[in-house]
Write an enzyme that holds these catalytic residues in place. Structure first.
Site, PDB file in Angstrom:
ATOM      1  N   CYS A  45       0.822  -1.214   0.000  1.00 28.33           N
ATOM      2  CA  CYS A  45       0.000   0.000   0.000  1.00 28.33           C
ATOM      3  C   CYS A  45       0.859   1.268   0.000  1.00 28.33           C
ATOM      4  O   CYS A  45       0.364   2.360  -0.297  1.00 28.33           O
ATOM      5  CB  CYS A  45      -0.928   0.018   1.211  1.00 28.33           C
ATOM      6  SG  CYS A  45      -2.181  -1.287   1.181  1.00 28.33           S
ATOM      7  N   TYR A 284      -6.229 -24.328   3.414  1.00 28.14           N
ATOM      8  CA  TYR A 284      -6.861 -23.069   3.799  1.00 28.14           C
ATOM      9  C   TYR A 284      -6.467 -22.000   2.769  1.00 28.14           C
ATOM     10  O   TYR A 284      -5.470 -22.137   2.059  1.00 28.14           O
ATOM     11  CB  TYR A 284      -6.410 -22.635   5.193  1.00 28.14           C
ATOM     12  CG  TYR A 284      -6.848 -23.582   6.299  1.00 28.14           C
ATOM     13  CD1 TYR A 284      -7.840 -23.217   7.196  1.00 28.14           C
ATOM     14  CD2 TYR A 284      -6.268 -24.849   6.436  1.00 28.14           C
ATOM     15  CE1 TYR A 284      -8.247 -24.077   8.217  1.00 28.14           C
ATOM     16  CE2 TYR A 284      -6.681 -25.718   7.434  1.00 28.14           C
ATOM     17  CZ  TYR A 284      -7.667 -25.321   8.322  1.00 28.14           C
ATOM     18  OH  TYR A 284      -8.066 -26.178   9.322  1.00 28.14           O
TER      19      TYR A 284
END
Length: 552
Positions: A45, A284
């Site tokens: 970011c 997962y």
């Protein structure tokens, strides 16, 4: 289960947080983390802000190195190692060593997929050229900076008005590079509604960025003689540029999961349950590649944000090591700086509520970030969406120069807690002149919403003003000086609020009186005067300010 062997595919937010959490829960578990790139944990970011120069030190973006991660967490980190195949039956993965091209097999007891999402690059003619880039990781950032250093571009073009597109347009502007921003839809920043995005459009153009809405990119011609690009646009025009950034969005990286036979959802993400398990209980998945439950609707959604990815990684690690923890949905809380403005949102937008066929009501409030008499107060423009039957808060959007994060964070918690607008009235928020108001913008929005629910306020919205008929009168209750300075809605008559009681006889009792002021407060006072004296009246929510921006 503490001695399980956990293999994690992909680092950054989801994978790295899962590895760290797993080690904190078990000192004996064997944890291997594969990352196909050279960096295990970096602040993706922050990439546009390093390009802009706001973050000067490149190394500050590297949150962990393989060495530091191993030293702190005893995790076997293998960078430049790409998992190319998952054998679910044998519980192994095939790994390509990108240093020497060799392959080997690694076994697992529990496998975690955290592959992230890849930039969407449309297969446009000429798009593969040395001056076109996307921005997703450190090497991408380095390539953009290298191109700027080598070519000294005077003009750059950004395609896409989302988070990355807006941040890159600002980054180039800060570097003194003239910039064009292309957005195919009619607004930037898709998480907010068009009338709120209008504030951003005004800000972007005021900064000198050439904003082209409703215009896409059709093809690119690389001209080697001048080392520049000729862009052929969807409106039939062409333009020259020396640097092109493709930032039209991302799509989940699901190739491994699909080849392994894991369930893929209708939205194109890996299907997981609330334990973050895939259709294979031993595997997962977390982060940008997975479909999760929308907190408001309960339906599957794709929301590629770092915060949810981190929490999902932690939950997956708990469950892989025998605990039972559930992910409780995503509400899409986000924020972005656009030059001098900040825009933030949480929950559902009006567009999304309409798309999902959900009933809603909305209010607009334009208030001060802190006490208006204390220097430096800025306007906070807030849109609140709620269920018209229950009053439950469904979403919120805010824009302004100060205090936007505070308001949306509070409303994010309110949505998570299942609060109603009536309950929102009673929030006790901090107040001192430099920091807030005795009646915060949030409280004000809740007051307006509750007035609607109780029938004390009959509202009308900016998009309904165009439907005025002979049975309606549009009443502007601002002072004449405001009208001459700011303008007015065509067809309105003017009776200032301070004169309304004495001049109320000038208004027809057989017509609906649509009242407005600048932001809605004085309009509400006038509306109640009219209602209490037997008139049929409505108040324009958000006032002239919202109407003007929405109709520009």
């Amino acid at each position: 289960m503490g001695s399980e062997k956990i293999v994690i595919i992909g680092g950054v937010a989801g994978g790295a947080s899962a590895a760290a959490r797993a080690r904190r829960l078990s000192e004996v578990a064997k944890i291997v983390l594969f990352e196909r790139g050279p960096y295990i944990s970096f602040a993706n970011c922050g990439l546009p802000y390093h390009i802009a120069g706001d973050i000067e030190d490149r190394d500050s973006l590297l949150l962990q190195t393989p060495e530091s991660f191993h030293s702190r967490f005893n995790v076997d980190v293998r960078v430049n190692s790409e998992v190319v195949f998952i054998n679910r039956h044998k519980k192994t993965v095939s790994v390509l060593n990108r240093f020497d091209g060799s392959e080997y097999i690694e076994s697992y007891d529990r496998l975690l997929l955290s592959p992230g999402a890849a930039p969407v690059i449309l297969p446009l003619p000429g798009i593969n050229n040395p001056l076109t880039f996307s921005l997703r990781n450190i090497p991408d950032m380095d390539n953009i900076l290298q191109s700027i250093e080598m070519n000294k571009p005077e003009h750059a073009t950004v395609v896409g008005g989302g988070f990355i597109g807006l941040e890159m347009a600002e980054a180039f502007h800060h570097r003194g590079i003239k910039t064009t921003l292309l957005e195919l839809s009619d607004q930037v920043m898709a998480p907010v509604d068009p009338e709120m995005a209008a504030f951003l459009h005004q800000e972007i153009t005021s900064q000198g960025v050439d904003l082209k809405l409703g215009v896409g990119l059709n093809s690119v011609d690389y001209r080697s003689a001048g080392n520049d690009l000729l862009l052929n646009l969807g409106d039939g025009s062409t333009m020259e540029t020396e640097l092109l950034i493709m930032a039209i969005g991302v799509r989940p990286e699901i190739s491994l999961a699909r080849e392994a036979g894991l369930d893929i959802g209708k939205l194109g993400g890996i299907v997981t349950n609330d334990l973050m398990q895939t259709s294979d209980p031993s595997i997962y998945a977390v982060g940008d590649a997975v479909e999760v439950s929308d907190l408001i609707t309960g339906e599957p959604t794709l929301i590629p944000l770092a915060g949810p990815a981190n929490r999902q990684g932690r939950i997956a690690a708990d469950n892989m090591l025998g605990r039972v923890e559930s992910y409780q949905g995503t509400q899409g809380t986000s924020i972005c700086r656009v030059f001098d403005l900040t825009v933030a949102a949480t929950g559902k937008s009006e567009k999304a509520l309409k798309r999902d066929g959900l009933s809603f009501e909305k209010v607009y409030v334009h208030g001060a970030s802190h006490a208006s008499y204390y220097p430096g107060a800025e306007t906070v423009s807030l849109k609140l969406l709620f269920d018209p039957s229950s009053g439950k808060i469904l979403g919120a959007q805010a824009l302004g120069k100060e205090g936007i994060d505070k308001r949306i964070d509070v409303l994010s918690v309110a949505i998570r807690a299942g609060m109603t607008v009536e309950q929102l009235q009673h929030l006790e928020l901090t107040y001192a002149p430099p920091f807030g108001n005795a009646k915060d913008v949030i409280n004000q929005a809740a007051f307006v919403a509750t007035n609607i629910l109780k029938g004390d306020l009959k509202s009308i919205h900016f998009n309904e003003i165009t439907n005025l008929t002979e049975d309606r009168v549009l009443l502007d209750v601002r002072g004449p000086d405001e009208l001459s300075e700011c303008g007015f809605i065509p067809g309105a008559i003017n009776i200032p609020l301070c004169q309304l009681r004495d001049r109320i006889h000038e208004l027809p009792r057989d017509k609906e009186i649509v009242v407005y002021c600048l932001v809605g407060l004085r309009g509400y006072v006038a509306h109640r005067q009219l209602i209490n004296q037997g008139f049929n009246s409505r108040n324009l929510l958000g006032g002239y300010k919202t109407w003007l921006l929405a109709n520009q």
